[in-house]
Design a protein around this motif. Structure first.
Motif, PDB file in Angstrom:
ATOM      1  N   ALA A 189       0.707  -1.137   0.017  1.00 29.55           N
ATOM      2  CA  ALA A 189       0.003   0.059  -0.075  1.00 29.55           C
ATOM      3  C   ALA A 189       0.720   1.154   0.104  1.00 29.55           C
ATOM      4  CB  ALA A 189      -0.850   0.061   1.290  1.00 29.55           C
ATOM      5  N   LEU A 190       2.042   1.002   0.419  1.00 26.52           N
ATOM      6  CA  LEU A 190       2.881   2.276   0.418  1.00 26.52           C
ATOM      7  C   LEU A 190       3.969   2.184  -0.507  1.00 26.52           C
ATOM      8  CD1 LEU A 190       3.858   2.151   4.443  1.00 26.52           C
ATOM      9  CD2 LEU A 190       2.430   3.977   3.151  1.00 26.52           C
ATOM     10  N   LYS A 191       3.852   1.413  -1.490  1.00 26.72           N
ATOM     11  CA  LYS A 191       4.738   1.270  -2.661  1.00 26.72           C
ATOM     12  C   LYS A 191       4.842   2.736  -3.458  1.00 26.72           C
ATOM     13  CE  LYS A 191       5.812  -3.190  -4.414  1.00 26.72           C
ATOM     14  NZ  LYS A 191       5.918  -4.152  -5.666  1.00 26.72           N
ATOM     15  N   GLY A 192       6.164   2.929  -3.878  1.00 29.24           N
ATOM     16  CA  GLY A 192       6.693   4.027  -4.443  1.00 29.24           C
ATOM     17  C   GLY A 192       6.940   5.436  -3.376  1.00 29.24           C
ATOM     18  N   THR A 193       6.658   5.095  -1.993  1.00 27.41           N
ATOM     19  CA  THR A 193       7.140   6.087  -1.171  1.00 27.41           C
ATOM     20  C   THR A 193       8.676   6.255  -0.606  1.00 27.41           C
ATOM     21  OG1 THR A 193       6.306   4.843   0.874  1.00 27.41           O
ATOM     22  CG2 THR A 193       4.949   6.283  -0.215  1.00 27.41           C
ATOM     23  N   ASP A 194       8.972   5.228  -0.736  1.00 29.27           N
ATOM     24  CA  ASP A 194      10.707   4.767  -0.239  1.00 29.27           C
ATOM     25  C   ASP A 194      11.138   3.483  -0.887  1.00 29.27           C
ATOM     26  OD1 ASP A 194      12.408   5.501   2.386  1.00 29.27           O
ATOM     27  OD2 ASP A 194      12.523   3.700   1.656  1.00 29.27           O
ATOM     28  N   GLU A 195      12.179   3.748  -1.531  1.00 29.74           N
ATOM     29  CA  GLU A 195      12.966   2.542  -2.274  1.00 29.74           C
ATOM     30  C   GLU A 195      13.551   1.339  -1.347  1.00 29.74           C
ATOM     31  OE1 GLU A 195      16.154   4.622  -4.169  1.00 29.74           O
ATOM     32  OE2 GLU A 195      14.715   4.861  -6.181  1.00 29.74           O
ATOM     33  N   SER A 196      13.829   1.839  -0.237  1.00 30.04           N
ATOM     34  CA  SER A 196      14.226   0.903   0.650  1.00 30.04           C
ATOM     35  C   SER A 196      13.186  -0.071   1.169  1.00 30.04           C
ATOM     36  CB  SER A 196      14.874   1.543   1.943  1.00 30.04           C
ATOM     37  OG  SER A 196      16.089   1.926   1.705  1.00 30.04           O
ATOM     38  N   LEU A 197      11.752   0.706   1.486  1.00 26.94           N
ATOM     39  CA  LEU A 197      10.516   0.021   1.838  1.00 26.94           C
ATOM     40  C   LEU A 197      10.032  -0.983   0.744  1.00 26.94           C
ATOM     41  CD1 LEU A 197       9.556   0.370   4.608  1.00 26.94           C
ATOM     42  CD2 LEU A 197       7.658   1.798   3.806  1.00 26.94           C
ATOM     43  N   ASP A 198      10.329  -0.366  -0.462  1.00 26.52           N
ATOM     44  CA  ASP A 198      10.094  -1.224  -1.612  1.00 26.52           C
ATOM     45  C   ASP A 198      10.773  -2.395  -1.716  1.00 26.52           C
ATOM     46  OD1 ASP A 198       7.881   0.608  -2.347  1.00 26.52           O
ATOM     47  OD2 ASP A 198       9.305   1.471  -3.924  1.00 26.52           O
ATOM     48  N   ALA A 199      12.077  -2.286  -1.354  1.00 27.62           N
ATOM     49  CA  ALA A 199      13.012  -3.407  -1.587  1.00 27.62           C
ATOM     50  C   ALA A 199      12.345  -4.360  -0.381  1.00 27.62           C
ATOM     51  CB  ALA A 199      14.290  -3.116  -1.210  1.00 27.62           C
ATOM     52  N   CYS A 200      12.251  -4.097   0.834  1.00 25.25           N
ATOM     53  CA  CYS A 200      11.514  -4.866   1.945  1.00 25.25           C
ATOM     54  C   CYS A 200      10.461  -5.474   1.605  1.00 25.25           C
ATOM     55  CB  CYS A 200      11.316  -4.046   3.077  1.00 25.25           C
ATOM     56  SG  CYS A 200      12.974  -3.673   3.883  1.00 25.25           S
ATOM     57  N   CYS A 201       9.623  -5.106   0.759  1.00 30.66           N
ATOM     58  CA  CYS A 201       8.250  -5.507   0.325  1.00 30.66           C
ATOM     59  C   CYS A 201       8.627  -6.926  -0.750  1.00 30.66           C
ATOM     60  CB  CYS A 201       7.517  -4.766  -0.345  1.00 30.66           C
ATOM     61  SG  CYS A 201       5.895  -5.017  -1.034  1.00 30.66           S
ATOM     62  N   GLU A 202       9.721  -6.614  -1.509  1.00 27.17           N
ATOM     63  CA  GLU A 202       9.925  -7.660  -2.565  1.00 27.17           C
ATOM     64  C   GLU A 202      10.476  -8.639  -1.942  1.00 27.17           C
ATOM     65  OE1 GLU A 202       9.825  -7.872  -5.800  1.00 27.17           O
ATOM     66  OE2 GLU A 202       8.768  -6.183  -5.884  1.00 27.17           O
ATOM     67  N   ARG A 203      11.500  -8.484  -0.698  1.00 31.78           N
ATOM     68  CA  ARG A 203      11.960  -9.523   0.176  1.00 31.78           C
ATOM     69  C   ARG A 203      10.940 -10.524   0.897  1.00 31.78           C
ATOM     70  NH1 ARG A 203      15.695  -6.139   3.947  1.00 31.78           N
ATOM     71  NH2 ARG A 203      16.054  -8.140   5.207  1.00 31.78           N
ATOM     72  N   ALA A 204       9.942  -9.468   1.397  1.00 26.86           N
ATOM     73  CA  ALA A 204       8.992 -10.259   2.117  1.00 26.86           C
ATOM     74  C   ALA A 204       8.079 -11.212   1.075  1.00 26.86           C
ATOM     75  CB  ALA A 204       7.810  -9.238   2.730  1.00 26.86           C
ATOM     76  N   GLY A 205       7.871 -10.597  -0.018  1.00 28.87           N
ATOM     77  CA  GLY A 205       7.245 -11.408  -1.041  1.00 28.87           C
ATOM     78  C   GLY A 205       7.810 -12.921  -1.173  1.00 28.87           C
ATOM     79  N   GLN A 206       9.213 -12.696  -1.431  1.00 32.81           N
ATOM     80  CA  GLN A 206      10.139 -13.942  -1.934  1.00 32.81           C
ATOM     81  C   GLN A 206      10.063 -14.894  -0.548  1.00 32.81           C
ATOM     82  OE1 GLN A 206      14.529 -13.498  -2.391  1.00 32.81           O
ATOM     83  NE2 GLN A 206      14.129 -14.527  -4.238  1.00 32.81           N
ATOM     84  N   LEU A 207      10.096 -14.384   0.549  1.00 36.85           N
ATOM     85  CA  LEU A 207      10.240 -15.182   1.717  1.00 36.85           C
ATOM     86  C   LEU A 207       8.883 -16.109   1.803  1.00 36.85           C
ATOM     87  CD1 LEU A 207      11.776 -12.897   4.415  1.00 36.85           C
ATOM     88  CD2 LEU A 207      12.623 -15.018   3.455  1.00 36.85           C
ATOM     89  N   SER A 208       7.747 -15.350   1.415  1.00 34.90           N
ATOM     90  CA  SER A 208       6.384 -15.962   1.498  1.00 34.90           C
ATOM     91  C   SER A 208       6.210 -16.788   0.313  1.00 34.90           C
ATOM     92  CB  SER A 208       5.513 -14.880   1.200  1.00 34.90           C
ATOM     93  OG  SER A 208       4.238 -15.507   1.067  1.00 34.90           O
ATOM     94  N   ARG A 209       6.931 -16.821  -1.012  1.00 35.46           N
ATOM     95  CA  ARG A 209       7.027 -17.495  -1.841  1.00 35.46           C
ATOM     96  C   ARG A 209       7.590 -19.100  -1.448  1.00 35.46           C
ATOM     97  NH1 ARG A 209       7.015 -12.850  -4.772  1.00 35.46           N
ATOM     98  NH2 ARG A 209       9.282 -12.946  -5.101  1.00 35.46           N
ATOM     99  N   HIS A 210       8.880 -18.771  -0.882  1.00 36.20           N
ATOM    100  CA  HIS A 210       9.732 -19.778  -0.405  1.00 36.20           C
ATOM    101  C   HIS A 210       8.986 -20.572   0.776  1.00 36.20           C
ATOM    102  CE1 HIS A 210      13.809 -18.144  -1.821  1.00 36.20           C
ATOM    103  NE2 HIS A 210      13.125 -18.422  -2.859  1.00 36.20           N
ATOM    104  N   LEU A 211       8.175 -20.016   1.618  1.00 35.51           N
ATOM    105  CA  LEU A 211       7.364 -20.763   2.751  1.00 35.51           C
ATOM    106  C   LEU A 211       6.290 -21.568   1.937  1.00 35.51           C
ATOM    107  CD1 LEU A 211       6.777 -18.652   5.736  1.00 35.51           C
ATOM    108  CD2 LEU A 211       7.722 -20.558   5.796  1.00 35.51           C
ATOM    109  N   ASP A 212       5.770 -21.109   0.971  1.00 37.90           N
ATOM    110  CA  ASP A 212       4.862 -21.757   0.075  1.00 37.90           C
ATOM    111  C   ASP A 212       5.476 -23.098  -0.197  1.00 37.90           C
ATOM    112  OD1 ASP A 212       2.517 -20.180   0.513  1.00 37.90           O
ATOM    113  OD2 ASP A 212       2.889 -18.766  -1.241  1.00 37.90           O
ATOM    114  N   LEU A 213       6.624 -22.977  -0.919  1.00 35.22           N
ATOM    115  CA  LEU A 213       7.146 -24.033  -1.612  1.00 35.22           C
ATOM    116  C   LEU A 213       7.520 -25.207  -0.463  1.00 35.22           C
ATOM    117  CD1 LEU A 213       9.816 -22.704  -4.150  1.00 35.22           C
ATOM    118  CD2 LEU A 213       7.815 -24.263  -4.737  1.00 35.22           C
ATOM    119  N   ILE A 214       8.172 -24.753   0.651  1.00 34.63           N
ATOM    120  CA  ILE A 214       8.581 -25.665   1.627  1.00 34.63           C
ATOM    121  C   ILE A 214       7.346 -26.346   2.089  1.00 34.63           C
ATOM    122  CG2 ILE A 214       9.695 -25.934   3.870  1.00 34.63           C
ATOM    123  CD1 ILE A 214      11.463 -23.351   2.944  1.00 34.63           C
ATOM    124  N   THR A 215       6.329 -25.671   2.500  1.00 33.57           N
ATOM    125  CA  THR A 215       5.236 -26.406   3.296  1.00 33.57           C
ATOM    126  C   THR A 215       4.174 -27.029   2.085  1.00 33.57           C
ATOM    127  OG1 THR A 215       3.894 -24.078   2.685  1.00 33.57           O
ATOM    128  CG2 THR A 215       5.132 -24.544   4.754  1.00 33.57           C
TER     129      THR A 215
END
Length: 420
Positions: free
Chosen positions: A327-353
């Protein structure tokens, strides 16, 4: 006599120039085998017992070849020994103008961006850590390479290092305001230009796995790869060709979000709330796994409904983080990078479980004193590793003091899919 014999043989260059050097027939035999593999772009698997002098046996033909060669070793210590001692001795003795570069993983280089924001990290609150941060900053203004090994007065396991170095997860890449001064980028640029590049197995396998995910190559294209301490490679490769999620990754994500939040001019309380909730969920799940440090099969974890419920809650808290950050995308590049990281971790959790691909993978978990790791690794990496070897279509040399079992290389070769 061949150039190899002129250098390593009786009365050769090394015997004349290096004090204590003695001619070894096994070393000569290995050097000729390496030379043949380099010239034919073939594959060589070579066991060279202690005392053979295998380092000189592959360095001499490598430097004479005129090829761009990547040498991968088992540890950073071996990297440093090769780069600072062995390679210069051979190069000087041969009078070769071969350029060389040492390339380590990103965690070995100072990150200027993270150093500037380290004081906002709650882990830096202690006087000792702030004192170390001051030392790092003073050195950071002077260093040319940014290799943290230069700061010998600070232990390798000091708590300051995670605050001032980057990971593949938290690196901003070209969006970083300090990208033009990045020590890692400079080290990679030097590697691109060098004739010989010395890396370690973790960096080699990281390059392979990242390329498969579409991130491009970390390492420069080479004509030949020489893998020293090759007996360690299958275990390292197995980890990199798999998928894992750790408490450290999740908690570093939370800490980075909170560090960014503390610097935001327009505070969004939801950011702090979801990060703290995820951090608590990670700690709760670790406590539920018990106090012992151990490794167990996934079935053991899955058999306990409390474990599954806690893991589900953790996944939900991660989803909350993603929702707020998106919801805050575009307001801070570092925060956008954290959003990408969170998405990747979520996808990896999906794969593992997920129960998919259960026949070709093994799932497991491990606990450390303060953390945990959930992982899925392939039962075999031979096909994946062969794909990498074939895509480079170069000479490959694998050597170690311990590769054969009863004089037979079959076990090692089968692990990496080597057929010839």
């Amino acid at each position: 006599m061949s150039p190899i014999d002129d250098i390593l043989g009786e009365g050769g260059e090394l015997e004349q120039r290096i004090a204590g050097f003695r001619v070894r027939s096994q070393q000569l035999e290995m050097a000729h085998a390496v030379d043949d593999a380099l010239k034919s772009a073939g594959t060589l698997v070579c066991e060279a017992g202690t005392g053979t002098g295998k380092t000189f046996a592959y360095l001499v033909p490598a430097l004479l070849s005129g090829l761009k060669v990547i040498i991968s070793t088992g540890t950073k210590n071996l990297q440093d020994q090769l780069f600072n001692r062995d390679l210069p001795r051979i190069r000087d003795s041969l009078g070769q103008s071969v350029s060389a570069a040492l390339l380590k993983g990103r965690a070995n280089y100072l990150c200027l961006h993270r150093m500037d924001s380290a004081e906002f990290d709650r882990r830096a609150a202690s006087p000792k850590t702030m004192e170390l941060l001051a030392q790092v900053r003073e050195w950071g203004r002077k260093t040319r390479r940014g290799d943290i090994a230069e700061l010998t007065m600070i232990p390798e396991n000091a708590p300051i290092w995670p605050l001032v170095t980057s990971t593949i997860d938290n690196c901003l890449g070209q969006a970083c305001p300090d990208y033009s001064k990045c020590f890692l980028v400079e080290a990679r640029r030097n590697a691109q230009e060098a004739d010989v590049v010395i890396i370690n197995h973790h960096l080699l396998c990281a390059d392979f796995s990242l390329k498969d995910e579409g991130f491009g190559e970390l390492l420069p294209m080479a004509d030949a790869f020489i893998i020293d301490e090759a007996h360690q490679l299958p275990a390292v490769a197995n980890n990199f060709f798999g998928t894992s999620v750790s408490a450290r990754q999740l908690q570093e994500l939370c800490r980075d979000i909170l560090t960014i939040y503390s610097q935001m001019k327009m505070k969004q309380s939801e950011v702090q709330e979801v990060a703290n909730a995820l951090d608590k969920s990670v700690r709760d799940f670790r406590l539920l796994l018990g106090l012992d440090e151990r490794r167990g099969a996934w079935e053991e974890l899955a058999a306990d409904s409390h474990h599954l419920k806690a893991l589900e809650q953790l996944h939900e808290k991660l989803a909350d983080v993603i929702e707020v950050l998106e919801a805050l995308k575009g307001t801070d590049e570092s925060l956008d990078a954290c959003c990408e990281r969170a998405g990747q971790l979520s996808r990896h959790l999906d794969l593992i479980t997920s129960d998919e691909d259960a026949d070709s993978n093994v799932r497991w978990f491990e606990t450390t004193r303060l953390g945990f790791r959930l992982a899925q690794t392939p039962l075999e990496i031979a096909e994946a590793f062969q794909k990498q070897m074939q895509s480079h279509a170069n000479a490959w040399i694998f050597t170690s003091a311990t590769l054969a079992v009863g004089g037979d290389f079959s076990h090692f070769c089968s692990q990496l899919g080597i057929k010839e």
